[in-house]
Design a protein around this motif. Structure first.
Motif, PDB file in Angstrom:
ATOM      1  N   PRO A  93      20.700   7.592 -16.787  1.00 25.60           N
ATOM      2  CA  PRO A  93      19.755   8.505 -16.145  1.00 25.60           C
ATOM      3  C   PRO A  93      18.866   9.259 -17.133  1.00 25.60           C
ATOM      4  O   PRO A  93      17.756   9.638 -16.775  1.00 25.60           O
ATOM      5  N   ILE A  94      19.337   9.449 -18.355  1.00 29.77           N
ATOM      6  CA  ILE A  94      18.537  10.233 -19.298  1.00 29.77           C
ATOM      7  C   ILE A  94      17.225   9.521 -19.616  1.00 29.77           C
ATOM      8  O   ILE A  94      16.236  10.154 -19.984  1.00 29.77           O
ATOM      9  N   LEU A  95      17.203   8.191 -19.433  1.00 31.45           N
ATOM     10  CA  LEU A  95      15.988   7.453 -19.754  1.00 31.45           C
ATOM     11  C   LEU A  95      14.973   7.477 -18.612  1.00 31.45           C
ATOM     12  O   LEU A  95      13.820   7.116 -18.803  1.00 31.45           O
ATOM     13  N   LEU A 142      14.372  10.250 -16.575  1.00 34.40           N
ATOM     14  CA  LEU A 142      14.088  11.604 -16.093  1.00 34.40           C
ATOM     15  C   LEU A 142      12.596  11.762 -15.838  1.00 34.40           C
ATOM     16  O   LEU A 142      11.775  11.163 -16.532  1.00 34.40           O
ATOM     17  N   PRO A 143      12.240  12.567 -14.860  1.00 28.40           N
ATOM     18  CA  PRO A 143      10.819  12.845 -14.671  1.00 28.40           C
ATOM     19  C   PRO A 143      10.319  13.777 -15.772  1.00 28.40           C
ATOM     20  O   PRO A 143      11.116  14.392 -16.473  1.00 28.40           O
ATOM     21  N   GLN A 144       8.993  13.865 -15.906  1.00 29.36           N
ATOM     22  CA  GLN A 144       8.455  14.784 -16.903  1.00 29.36           C
ATOM     23  C   GLN A 144       8.253  16.173 -16.320  1.00 29.36           C
ATOM     24  O   GLN A 144       8.419  17.165 -17.012  1.00 29.36           O
ATOM     25  N   MET A 145       7.860  16.210 -15.073  1.00 27.93           N
ATOM     26  CA  MET A 145       7.573  17.513 -14.483  1.00 27.93           C
ATOM     27  C   MET A 145       7.995  17.531 -13.030  1.00 27.93           C
ATOM     28  O   MET A 145       7.959  16.510 -12.343  1.00 27.93           O
ATOM     29  N   VAL A 146       8.369  18.722 -12.570  1.00 29.87           N
ATOM     30  CA  VAL A 146       8.561  18.947 -11.151  1.00 29.87           C
ATOM     31  C   VAL A 146       7.697  20.147 -10.806  1.00 29.87           C
ATOM     32  O   VAL A 146       7.958  21.254 -11.278  1.00 29.87           O
ATOM     33  N   LEU A 167       6.300  14.417 -11.278  1.00 35.75           N
ATOM     34  CA  LEU A 167       5.333  13.666 -12.082  1.00 35.75           C
ATOM     35  C   LEU A 167       6.047  12.966 -13.233  1.00 35.75           C
ATOM     36  O   LEU A 167       7.049  13.453 -13.756  1.00 35.75           O
ATOM     37  N   GLY A 168       5.495  11.855 -13.632  1.00 30.58           N
ATOM     38  CA  GLY A 168       5.966  11.192 -14.846  1.00 30.58           C
ATOM     39  C   GLY A 168       7.315  10.516 -14.709  1.00 30.58           C
ATOM     40  O   GLY A 168       8.021  10.352 -15.690  1.00 30.58           O
ATOM     41  N   GLN A 169       7.679  10.157 -13.494  1.00 27.25           N
ATOM     42  CA  GLN A 169       8.928   9.396 -13.356  1.00 27.25           C
ATOM     43  C   GLN A 169       8.567   7.999 -12.896  1.00 27.25           C
ATOM     44  O   GLN A 169       7.973   7.832 -11.828  1.00 27.25           O
ATOM     45  N   ARG A 198       9.074   4.207 -11.518  1.00 33.23           N
ATOM     46  CA  ARG A 198       9.951   3.579 -10.535  1.00 33.23           C
ATOM     47  C   ARG A 198      11.065   2.851 -11.275  1.00 33.23           C
ATOM     48  O   ARG A 198      10.817   2.014 -12.140  1.00 33.23           O
TER      49      ARG A 198
END
Lengths: 822, 522
Positions: free
Chosen positions: A319-321, A323-327, A334-336, A338
């Motif tokens: 999961p660490i790879l 992760l999204p960049q922003m919520v 953002l930045g997650q 698929r």
């Protein structure tokens, strides 16, 4: 040799998995509550599929929810897919007709149940060893609410009808006729003996299907020409050709339904006389079915998720790879990227059964056929091969595959014979109830009779009533940790059952708590609302008679008064403490009894509790309540009023098996007349003979015992009883009960709470642990002071003879003696 | 989309027995029940029941079919008249390729994934000790460089100050103001030159270390796979022989540090019927202590926390921490934090600056696409959260940077405050990304400040406790991973009285689990 019963080639199962669509952003339902996750909606909807039983359909076995909206579908999976036969040895035209007939039979059954397949293809038609065919994975479109609950399209490229593509990926027109088209394509493939458009890419294949719409010549002919098989096309028998042509009709309105196709005379040869005029014929009894096999497989260590992981269908990236960049504040992520592991993978993983076969290898054949009515001693001794696990704790027995094997085999048989075998079912249920069959066994214990479904259909569950609003508020708060009950299907069903009950019992009203009470029955009979309703309808009169009256205060007061007396009878120390801090049962026990504890415990604990409850009478719940208090005894004794209120506002963990065992113990050692209530539905002799007025009941801390119970005890069990006669010595000397001791009421000073004041008999009372102390007086003696005093002195098992000494006079043969005789 | 059709029923043309009832199409209800309702409502005789049900079935079947036939046929007719094959095909093609494995692009595992898998495998093998030692050696060498850099810069500025003061003293003696200005400019240039030089040197060293480390690791994995066992650990050429002290107890000189930490732990349960257990800890500490690895005199000493971080890095149990920052990405508020990150080499993820830069560009791209947000603010909004990943911190893997503003100092924030909403979003994202250990500032502040009176603290803590409790209950239905450990952090130096009052508040808000008491005599 015995495992061969298990090693039936059709008794195999496999699993597929997919992800439900995640809810985007911050949205609430119309009721202001958070949206139900789509995987739960699917979970609820898919339950219905388990009920589909047809020789040409693979049985659905289980739906499992994994983490992060993963859904795993376990289903029967046996035989070879039809696609693997294509291009090899050609099927004869008769075989093709037979296959066509079976496909249409299966489709007809599904369409009758209002289920559209939508992804029929040669991949999910399985050919059995005996040349039978079974459809597999036919419920995907249905369980995902016509594909709305998943992000991937449910479509089989070459097989989808043109209108499927035209409706667009978000379209939800579920015309059952799309399956007719797919069947037509499959038959064409079988006839031509090659998969259509195999070498083409995705887009090209869709274009091919769509291009069939244009032009007015026969579709089948065009397909055959395109695949250079025109000669085959010409050689196809006309009846078969006609079926294919008619399936591949472009306009849905001109395409026949499955029902009409089945009437075609091509299939007349397969119809047996039996099928055409068959009335209700009961299915033959099977020793076990694939559901049981799956259950045992799981108990024997089978784990679907683990198997999927092992065979690579569930891939997990750390999961660490991902992760999204922003919520952002509005919930936007953002930045997650698929996660590729969440794409739809249509592979099927076969579950290995070797471990189960090995585990059950030594089970001899006669275990599959347990003898039930045995008169011969030799036979019944010979039958003693069953697995010895009865001494183990309940939770372990429930997890033991072999023990459950024997139990399930036996109880299935008994249930098959219900209602004639009801007594045997009760006898077996005293040992334990196998979880797999709990719903059916409970129905049997509650005496649910055959026509319950008809009864249920008759009830109007749709017309709005004033209680609807309250029901709608309560349902989303009722056992929502459970997947079934939190699904939208679960909500709908619970509402229907509740409404049905209110409709049927107009003398009663909906009290909050009825929802919790219904939940266990609905959970166990999720696919049979009628049975859940029937169980509820039998349960309430038995255990909660009149609890749901608009004014139920009289019932509840009597119940709680009896509860207080029972506490005083069994545990005077606790009773005194609760009385001192003024922590009365009204403050905590009403939800316990009103819902038979289903409001305070999670479902898995309610099951174990009710397994016992259903075997007892309506006084058993009182003992359960006592048993819960006993488990919390140390905490309660050390707490004041506020702590107790806080403790019971959210009931702490309770060890259920211990609780049940303790309840059984007190239940068996307490004379029945002590817990008898006037407000119970069971016919009970004590009620008529005793009839304690309500004001007396509320006043007295101690219970009253009936003459019958005392006489019984004196005659049969005089070791368990201490009789104290509190009349004056003259009266005592003239006539007294056998074995009684005389402590004249007037001889005691009650001012100080000290048992020594009683005099010479004090040590007898002080050392009393489990003998019942019956106090006998007359109207003249004060029948209140002395027993209350004893309870304050922490003497257990104090009760008063109802009706006093005079009630002993008419007993024949007499149990009275005069002291002079000695 | 639904239609309503009127169902008319007459029993054998008997005018007295007739029903007319509107039914929505398509209909999937139980028709037996519907026919019962019709029977009751219209006072029909019971003997028509069978016939009525039959007719209803017929009616519904016909109209359902008709409903679909009409619509699907229309689709086909429209298409026949105006074939738009391309659009439809493209739409399906795209969806099928994007959503299914079978037809999608074959994608092989990324470098990150491969390295992650390798690392996870090795870190759970006997090689762990060697790996940590190596990491530690690298860290030490970087740290030395950093110290040296600080020293050089310091000595340069000292030298310059001295020179400057001398020059100022001689101001009267022939040195003009112009000269002084020139000197100052030259000093500044020297300073920045040295700084850039040293920093880039450091960067190079880190880059080399990173490359070496990753290569070494992959090599080790290969070897171990060849030998089919991980017991043979190859030591790096870089690694001098150090006595293995890694697993010795580390007790010295931490004591005075840890004495100042106030902490208390609770086990709580949520849920009214089925109870879900969680661990909660309240502690008062400097938030940076949770990130920074304690520097130690002893070369090979690494805190056990680093071990834990390494073991959990690629697992499904990540540790997260909430940092408070302002609306600029990489703001000065988090300077301390970025320095800590730069103190040692990041072997796994992009450097913190790069990560922040990427986040900015993502945001810019988003803002460019969504004009509406630009109007409100060019920067971030209060309550937004951005996320960075780290492998070289003491107790955390994931940092949630929470954007907040001065209103947090105020006394009147409620559960609708953007930061609280942000907290909820953050918990949700923790839940869906397997962050199961989370540290949250209980007062939404990491520093003590003037306005933080006892009542202020109590009020704020109550708000956060209650909101977090609500969010956790909500989380149970989200279907992600459960938050196993929740840590509420209080600013360092909070008085023990306040701490005490906050810890006594917790059991009143969360249900604390009763201890199970085992008795020998049941």
């Amino acid at each position: 040799m015995t495992a061969s019963l298990l090693k039936n080639p059709e008794l195999q199962f496999g699993a597929t998995t997919f992800f439900a669509k995640e809810h985007k952003g911050e949205t609430c339902g119309s009721n202001g509550l958070p949206l139900t996750p789509n995987s739960i909606i699917i979970y609820g909807k898919a339950q219905k599929l388990k009920m589909l039983k047809h020789p040409n359909l693979c049985t659905y076995l289980d739906i499992i929810r994994g983490k992060h909206e993963r859904t795993v579908i376990v289903s029967q999976y046996c035989g070879e897919p039809l696609s693997s036969y294509l291009g090899k040895e050609r099927f004869s035209y008769d075989d093709i007709k037979k296959i066509a007939y079976k496909i249409f039979l299966a489709l007809h059954y599904m369409h009758m149940k209002k289920i559209v397949h939508r992804s029929l293809s040669t991949e999910n038609i399985l050919v059995q060893e005996n040349n039978n065919i079974k459809l597999f994975n036919y419920g995907l479109f249905y369980m995902t609410d016509n594909g709305k609950l998943v992000s991937f399209p449910i479509v089989q490229l070459s097989y989808a009808a043109p209108e499927v593509y035209l409706d667009g990926p978000n379209g939800s027109l579920s015309n059952p006729k799309v399956d007719v088209w797919s069947a037509g394509i499959i038959l064409a493939e079988l006839v031509l003996n090659k998969p259509l458009w195999q070498s083409l890419k995705v887009g090209q294949r869709i274009r091919k299907v769509l291009s069939l719409v244009q032009g007015n010549t026969s579709i089948f002919e065009r397909i055959a020409r395109e695949h250079n098989c025109y000669d085959i096309y010409l050689s196809v028998p006309s009846d078969l050709k006609q079926i294919i042509e008619v399936c591949l009709t472009i306009m849905p309105c001109d395409r026949p339904t499955v029902q009409i196709i089945l009437k075609n005379e091509v299939f007349a040869q397969f119809k047996t006389a039996k099928e055409s005029n068959r009335r209700k014929i009961y299915e033959p009894f099977e020793q076990f079915t694939i559901e049981e096999l799956y259950h045992w497989w799981q108990l024997a260590g089978g784990d679907v998720l683990l198997e999927l992981k092992k065979q690579g269908l569930i891939r997990s990236s750390p999961p660490i790879l991902s992760l999204p960049q922003m919520v952002l504040i509005d919930g936007l992520i953002l930045g997650q990227e698929r996660n590729p592991a969440t794409l739809y993978d249509s592979r099927i993983i076969q579950m290995p059964l070797e471990a189960l076969y090995q585990r059950f290898e030594h089970i001899s054949l006669n275990c599959y056929y347990p003898l039930i009515h045995v008169k011969s001693e030799i036979l019944s001794n010979g039958n003693d091969s069953s697995y010895d696990a009865e001494q183990l704790p309940l939770v372990i027995r429930e997890k033991d595959p072999e023990y459950q094997f024997h139990r399930v085999i036996l109880l299935r048989r008994l249930l098959h014979g219900y209602p004639h075998t009801r007594d045997l079912i009760i006898t077996e249920s005293i040992k334990d109830i196998p979880p797999l069959l709990r719903g059916k066994i409970w129905a049997a214990l509650l005496n649910v009779r055959g026509d319950y479904q008809e009864e249920y259909i008759k009830i109007d569950k749709e017309t709005p009533t004033p209680t609807d609003r309250q029901i709608e508020v309560d349902i989303p708060r009722c056992h929502q940790y459970n997947e079934l009950l939190s699904s939208s299907e679960g909500h709908r069903k619970l509402k229907r059952v509740l409404k049905a009950w209110i409709y049927k019992n107009s003398q009663y009203v909906y009290w909050q708590g009825l929802d919790s009470l219904t939940a266990p029955f609905l959970f166990l009979n999720f696919n049979d609302e009628a049975k859940a309703f029937a169980c509820l309808s039998k349960f309430i009169p038995k255990y909660l008679h009149n609890f749901f009256l608009r004014d139920n205060s009289a019932v509840i007061h009597e119940y709680l008064a009896k509860f207080s007396q029972l506490i005083a009878f069994q545990d005077p120390v606790l009773a005194n403490h609760l009385e001192n801090i003024n922590f009365i049962p009204e403050l905590f026990a009403i939800p316990w009894f009103l819902t038979m504890f289903s409001h305070v415990f999670p479902l898995h604990k309610i099951f174990h509790l009710w397994d016992r409850l259903l075997l007892g009478d309506s006084s058993f719940p009182l003992h359960v309540g006592l048993s819960i208090l006993t488990q919390l005894r140390d905490t309660l004794l050390a707490s004041g009023f506020n702590e107790c209120i806080l403790l019971f506002s959210d009931l702490p963990e309770v060890d259920m098996e211990q609780c049940v065992n303790f309840s059984l113990e007190t239940y068996s050692t307490t004379p029945k007349s002590i817990t008898a209530r006037t407000q119970q539905s069971e016919k009970c002799v004590y009620v008529t003979t005793m009839g304690i007025p309500a004001q007396d009941l509320n006043k007295e801390k101690f219970p009253r015992i009936s003459v019958d119970d005392v006489v019984n005890l004196i005659r049969n069990d005089s070791e368990r009883i201490i009789i104290i006669d509190i009349r004056n010595p003259t009266q005592y000397a003239r006539s007294s009960a056998k074995g009684s001791i005389n402590i004249p009421c007037s001889s005691i000073t009650f001012g100080e709470v000290n048992i020594e004041n009683v005099g010479m008999h004090s040590s007898l009372l002080k050392n009393n642990k489990d003998k019942i102390v019956v106090i006998i007086g007359t109207e003249e003696t004060n029948l209140d002071l002395f027993p209350t005093f004893l309870i304050h002195c922490n003497i257990p098992k104090v009760c008063v003879l109802h009706g006093g000494f005079n009630s002993l006079l008419p007993v024949t043969p007499t149990i009275l003696i005069t002291q002079n005789q000695i | 989309m639904e239609e309503t059709e009127v169902f008319n029923y007459k029993y054998k043309n008997d005018p007295l027995v007739s029903v007319s009832f509107p039914i929505t199409i398509p209909n999937f209800e139980s028709l037996e029940e519907l026919s019962r309702i019709l029977l009751l409502k219209n006072n029909l005789p019971i003997y028509v029941s069978l016939d009525l049900t039959h007719q209803l079935h017929q009616f519904i079947d016909d109209f359902n079919l008709n409903y679909y036939d009409k619509r699907t046929t229309k689709l086909l007719q429209d298409f026949k008249n105006l074939p738009v094959i391309e659009d439809i095909t493209k739409e399906w093609d795209k969806l099928i390729k994007e959503e299914t494995v079978e037809y999608g692009d074959r994608r092989c595992a990324s470098d990150e994934e491969l390295f992650g898998t390798a690392y996870h495998k090795l870190v759970h093998s006997p090689a762990l000790e060697t790996m940590l030692q190596l990491e530690c050696m690298y860290a030490i060498s970087v740290r030395e460089r950093v110290n040296e850099k600080d020293f050089q810069i310091k000595s340069l500025s000292e030298k310059q100050t001295e020179e400057m003061s001398k020059a100022v003293d001689k101001l009267e003696e022939g040195i003009t103001e112009l000269d002084i200005n020139e000197m100052a400019a030259r000093h500044f240039d020297d300073q920045s030159f040295l700084r850039v030089q040293l920093t880039s040197e450091l960067e190079t060293i880190k880059e080399t270390q990173r490359r070496e480390y990753r290569e070494w690791l992959m090599q080790m994995l290969e070897e171990s796979q060849a030998n089919n066992s991980l017991s043979v650990t190859k030591t790096s050429p870089l690694l001098p022989c150090i006595p293995s002290q890694l697993f010795c107890s580390v007790q010295h000189n931490h004591n005075q540090h840890q004495a100042s930490i106030l902490e208390e732990s609770f086990t709580i349960h949520l849920g009214s019927q089925l109870k879900q257990m969680h661990n909660i800890r309240i502690l008062s500490a400097d938030v940076m202590d949770l990130c920074a690895i304690q520097e130690n005199e002893h070369l090979a000493d690494t805190t056990p926390q680093l071990l834990q971080t390494a073991l959990g890095l690629y697992s499904n149990d990540l540790c997260g921490l909430v940092l408070m920052t302002d609306n600029v990405i990489g703001s000065r508020l988090s300077k301390d934090f970025t320095e800590i990150c730069q103190r040692t080499t990041e072997f796994h993820f992009p450097y913190v600056d790069d990560q922040l830069e990427r986040i900015s560009s993502t945001l810019q791209k988003y803002q460019a696409d969504n004009a509406s947000r630009i109007a409100s603010s060019k920067n971030l909004q209060t309550g937004d959260v951005y996320i960075t990943r780290h492998s070289n911190l003491a107790q955390v893997h994931v940092i949630f940077h929470m954007v907040c503003d001065d209103s947090l100092y105020g006394n009147d924030i409620n559960s609708r405050h953007p930061v609280v909403l942000g907290l909820r979003n953050m918990l949700k994202s923790a839940c869906s990304n397997d962050v199961t250990f989370l540290t949250i500032p209980l007062l939404l502040q990491y520093e003590m400040s003037e306005g933080m009176t006892v009542t202020w603290c109590t009020k704020r803590a109550e708000l956060v406790f209650k909101c977090v409790k609500g969010f956790m209950i909500e989380m149970a239905s989200w279907g992600g991973s459960d938050l196993k450990n929740l840590q509420f952090l209080l600013p360092k130096g909070i008085s023990s009285d306040v701490f005490q009052s906050l810890t006594t508040m917790l059991p009143n808000i969360f249900k604390v689990s009763n201890p199970v008491i085992l008795k020998s005599n049941p």
